[in-house]
Scaffold this motif. Structure first.
Motif, PDB file in Angstrom:
ATOM      1  N   CYS A  56      58.048  30.520  17.820  1.00 47.93           N
ATOM      2  CA  CYS A  56      56.709  30.908  17.296  1.00 47.93           C
ATOM      3  C   CYS A  56      56.725  32.464  16.819  1.00 47.93           C
ATOM      4  CB  CYS A  56      55.762  30.799  18.528  1.00 47.93           C
ATOM      5  SG  CYS A  56      56.004  29.818  19.647  1.00 47.93           S
ATOM      6  N   PHE A  90      53.387  33.606  25.431  1.00 43.01           N
ATOM      7  CA  PHE A  90      53.464  34.820  24.857  1.00 43.01           C
ATOM      8  C   PHE A  90      52.522  35.328  26.051  1.00 43.01           C
ATOM      9  CE2 PHE A  90      55.125  33.202  20.933  1.00 43.01           C
ATOM     10  CZ  PHE A  90      56.113  34.335  20.657  1.00 43.01           C
ATOM     11  N   GLU A  92      52.144  27.361  23.515  1.00 41.45           N
ATOM     12  CA  GLU A  92      53.018  28.441  22.868  1.00 41.45           C
ATOM     13  C   GLU A  92      52.096  29.655  23.116  1.00 41.45           C
ATOM     14  OE1 GLU A  92      54.288  26.255  18.575  1.00 41.45           O
ATOM     15  OE2 GLU A  92      52.853  27.842  18.612  1.00 41.45           O
ATOM     16  N   PHE A  93      50.777  29.860  22.851  1.00 44.03           N
ATOM     17  CA  PHE A  93      49.825  31.175  23.323  1.00 44.03           C
ATOM     18  C   PHE A  93      50.219  31.586  24.614  1.00 44.03           C
ATOM     19  CE2 PHE A  93      46.503  33.605  24.260  1.00 44.03           C
ATOM     20  CZ  PHE A  93      46.018  34.237  23.328  1.00 44.03           C
ATOM     21  N   ARG A 127      51.384  33.174  14.192  1.00 42.76           N
ATOM     22  CA  ARG A 127      50.362  32.955  15.255  1.00 42.76           C
ATOM     23  C   ARG A 127      50.735  31.744  16.158  1.00 42.76           C
ATOM     24  NH1 ARG A 127      45.068  35.054  14.887  1.00 42.76           N
ATOM     25  NH2 ARG A 127      45.090  35.315  12.777  1.00 42.76           N
ATOM     26  N   PRO A 128      50.836  32.328  17.443  1.00 41.43           N
ATOM     27  CA  PRO A 128      51.203  31.159  18.523  1.00 41.43           C
ATOM     28  C   PRO A 128      50.114  30.276  18.541  1.00 41.43           C
ATOM     29  CG  PRO A 128      51.020  33.407  19.585  1.00 41.43           C
ATOM     30  CD  PRO A 128      51.051  33.693  18.051  1.00 41.43           C
ATOM     31  N   ARG A 129      50.025  28.935  18.732  1.00 39.77           N
ATOM     32  CA  ARG A 129      49.157  27.825  18.642  1.00 39.77           C
ATOM     33  C   ARG A 129      48.564  27.655  20.359  1.00 39.77           C
ATOM     34  NH1 ARG A 129      51.684  25.196  13.367  1.00 39.77           N
ATOM     35  NH2 ARG A 129      53.416  25.377  14.842  1.00 39.77           N
TER      36      ARG A 129
END
Lengths: 250, 291
Positions: A108, B153, B149-150, A112-114
Motif C-alpha cells: 500500500c 498503517f 490496510e488502513f 492511499r491505504p484502503r
C-alpha cells in the motif's frame, strides 16, 4: 533518472553554527543504472540520500526525480518513486508487527491505504520472502523485534523491494551484517534492481562492495564530489588511492 | 452470583472504555489524558439528551460523536499545534471540565424520571444483553479495522512514524483518526455508565485513566496480547476482572475511600512487572508502551 544540478544543503542555516553539508553537487544518474557513493565520514554521502528522501531541505540548486522536480512530487508520488534502506533497518519496520504484516505495508506504499482487509498472504509477498530466504511457514508470523539482525535486514530489504520504487537508495545497509549475509543480500538487491531497471544510489565504505557492484563510484569530500571513477576504472587500487586522497585532504 | 452479574454489567461498560484506551495507548502510542474528560462528556451528553426526552439510543450515538471531537481536539493540538502529547491531553481535559459543566448546567443530572436505556422495568438480562452486544460490536469493529490496510498503517503509526512518512502518509492524520476512535469509545462508555447508574456526575471521569490502565494491564497479564484479537480480548477481560475484584472488595467491607489507593498500587506493580518482562525480552505484546 536522477538529475542533481548545483545542489546545496546546509544545517543550522543562517546561524553562526551553519554547516554546509552539500556544496554545489551536480550529478546525473541515468535510469536503471547504479552509482556508488564513497568518501570519509561526514563528507555528505548520506546527506545526499536524505535530500533525495526529502528528509533534509534543499538550499540551492535543483533536484529532479524521473523528470519531475523533487519538491513538486506529492508525498505519495515521492514514496512510489524513491525508497531507502538504512544502516538501521528498523527505520523501515514496525517492531511489534509480524514479518507478514510489515511486508503487507509495502503493497500500500505510495497510495492511499484502503479500508479493506490486507492481503497478507498474496503470492508476490510469499515469492519475495522466499527470495530473501525467509521461511514462509515460521518467520512470517514472528514479530520483527524477535528476529536476528540478519533476518531483520532480510525483511527490510524484502519490504523495500516489494514497493518496487523507481529509485532505491542504500545507506550502508550491510555494514552491521556478518560477512555471509551482507554480500548475499547485496547480490539479491543487485539482481532485482537490474531485472526491474531500478536506479540505485549506494553509500558504502566497503571496497569489496564497490568492486562487486561494477558501477561508477563518486567520491565525496567536504560536501563536494571531488572525483568520479568510471566502471572500468574501479579496482581496489584506484579506490584506495581515491580514499587516501579524500582523507588526506580533510 | 449477584456479585458476578453486577461486575459483568459494569465490566462490560468499562470494557468499551478500555478498548478506547487500547486504541490511544497501544495502537497510536499516544498517552492520552483526554480520557477523563471525554468519559464525563459522553455521560453528560447522553444524560442531558435522555432527560430532555431524546431516545437513549440516539443519545449514545451523540456521545460517540462528542467523544470523537474531543479526541480530534487533543490530536490536533499535538500534531498541528506542536503541543506535547501529555499537555495536549491535559488541555483538552481541562477544557472539557467546563464544557461538561455547561452541558449539564449543574454538577449532576438524574435520569430517574427519564426514559433511560435501562429504565425501571428492564431486567438484568436485558441490561447485560445490551451492554455485551455493544462490547461485541465495538470489539469486532476494532478487530476488522486493525486488519485492514488502513489499520496496519494505524498500528505502524504508533510504532514508527518515519515508516509512515516514507510511505507518503501523514502521521498526524492517523493520530487524529486513532484518538477520535479512542475517545468515541470512552465517551460511549461514560454514556452507558450514566444510563446504567441513572445519573451523570461531573466527577465520574476522575481517576478513570488509572482504572482503565490497571484493567488493561491485568488483562494483558492474563491474555498475553500476541496479536490484535488477544489485545482486544485482554482489554475486555481485564475490565471484567477489575470490576469483579472491585465488587468483591467492596462486599468484603473494604472502605470505598481506599479503592483509588489500591488501584494506584496495583497499577504501579503491573507497570513494573511489564517493564521487567520487556527488559528480559520475554514480552510478546504487540503495540506501543508509551508509559
Amino acid at each position: 533518472m536522477i538529475e542533481i544540478d548545483h545542489a546545496g544543503v546546509a544545517y543550522n542555516r543562517g546561524t553562526d553554527r551553519e554547516i554546509r553539508a552539500l556544496v554545489d553537487i551536480s550529478l546525473t544518474v541515468p535510469g536503471g543504472t547504479w552509482l556508488t557513493l564513497a568518501g570519509p565520514n561526514g563528507s555528505g554521502k548520506s546527506t545526499l540520500l536524505r535530500l533525495l528522501m526529502r528528509e533534509v531541505c534543499l538550499c540551492e540548486g535543483t533536484v529532479m526525480l524521473g523528470g519531475k522536480a523533487l519538491a513538486l512530487l506529492s508525498a505519495r508520488e515521492h514514496a512510489a518513486t524513491c525508497q531507502i534502506i538504512d544502516q538501521d533497518v528498523l527505520h523501515n519496520l514496525a517492531p511489534t508487527m509480524t514479518v507478514e504484516e510489515n511486508l503487507s505495508l509495502a503493497s500500500c506504499t505510495g497510495r492511499r491505504p484502503r479500508f479493506r482487509l490486507a492481503r497478507a498472504r498474496d503470492e508476490r509477498l510469499r515469492h519475495m520472502a522466499n527470495e530473501m530466504e525467509l521461511d514462509v511457514d515460521t518467520v512470517l508470523r514472528r514479530q520483527v523485534r524477535h528476529l536476528s539482525g540478519g533476518q531483520r535486514a532480510r525483511v527490510a530489504v524484502a519490504k523495500q523491494l516489494l514497493i518496487d520504487s523507481h529509485v532505491l537508495l542504500l545507506d550502508e545497509f550491510t555494514s552491521a551484517l556478518d560477512p555471509q549475509v551482507g554480500p548475499a543480500l547485496l547480490t539479491r538487491v543487485r539482481e532485482v534492481a537490474a531485472s526491474r531497471g531500478t536506479t540505485v544510489l549506494m553509500v558504502t565504505h566497503d571496497l569489496g562492495e564497490m568492486v562487486a557492484c561494477q558501477a561508477p563510484v563518486a567520491f565525496f569530500r567536504r560536501g563536494r564530489v571531488f572525483r568520479t571513477l568510471a566502471t572500468n576504472d574501479v579496482s581496489r587500487d584506484t579506490l584506495r588511492e581515491a580514499f587516501s586522497e579524500a582523507v588526506n585532504c580533510e | 452470583m449477584d456479585i458476578l452479574l453486577a461486575s459483568f454489567e459494569t465490566g462490560g461498560v468499562f470494557a468499551i472504555g478500555v478498548l478506547g484506551l487500547v486504541m490511544s495507548f497501544r495502537i497510536v502510542g499516544f498517552p492520552d489524558l483526554t480520557t477523563e474528560g471525554s468519559f464525563t462528556t459522553g455521560a453528560a451528553v447522553s444524560a442531558l439528551l435522555t432527560a430532555g426526552g431524546v431516545s437513549a439510543a440516539l443519545s449514545l450515538v451523540a456521545a460517540l460523536g462528542v467523544g470523537a471531537v474531543a479526541g480530534v481536539m487533543t490530536a490536533t493540538l499535538n500534531s498541528k499545534g506542536g503541543i506535547n502529547r501529555l499537555l495536549a491531553g491535559i488541555i483538552t481535559m481541562t477544557v472539557l471540565y467546563t464544557i461538561n459543566l455547561r452541558i449539564m448546567g449543574a454538577p449532576n443530572i438524574s435520569l430517574l424520571q427519564a426514559d433511560s436505556l435501562f429504565a425501571r422495568g428492564t431486567t438484568r438480562a436485558d441490561r447485560l444483553a445490551v451492554i455485551w452486544l455493544l462490547v461485541l460490536a465495538f470489539t469486532t469493529m476494532m478487530l476488522v479495522l486493525l486488519k485492514t490496510e488502513f489499520g496496519l498503517f494505524l498500528r505502524a503509526s504508533g510504532e514508527n512514524s518515519l515508516l509512515l512518512k516514507r510511505a507518503g502518509l501523514s502521521v498526524a492524520a492517523f493520530t487524529i483518526f486513532g484518538l477520535a476512535i479512542a475517545n468515541a469509545a470512552i465517551s460511549l462508555s461514560g454514556a452507558l455508565l450514566a444510563q446504567l447508574q441513572g445519573f451523570a456526575d461531573i466527577g465520574m471521569g476522575m481517576g478513570l485513566i488509572v482504572v482503565a490502565l490497571a484493567s488493561l494491564l491485568i488483562g494483558e497479564a492474563i491474555v498475553s496480547p500476541r496479536n490484535v484479537l488477544r489485545l482486544l480480548l485482554a482489554a475486555v477481560i481485564g475490565a471484567l476482572i477489575y470490576q469483579l475484584v472491585l465488587v468483591v472488595a467492596l462486599r468484603l467491607g473494604i472502605d470505598p475511600r481506599d479503592l483509588k489507593l489500591t488501584t494506584g498500587i496495583l497499577l504501579a506493580i503491573a507497570v513494573v512487572v511489564r517493564r521487567r518482562l520487556v527488559i528480559r525480552g520475554q514480552d510478546e505484546s504487540i503495540g506501543v508502551t508509551p508509559l
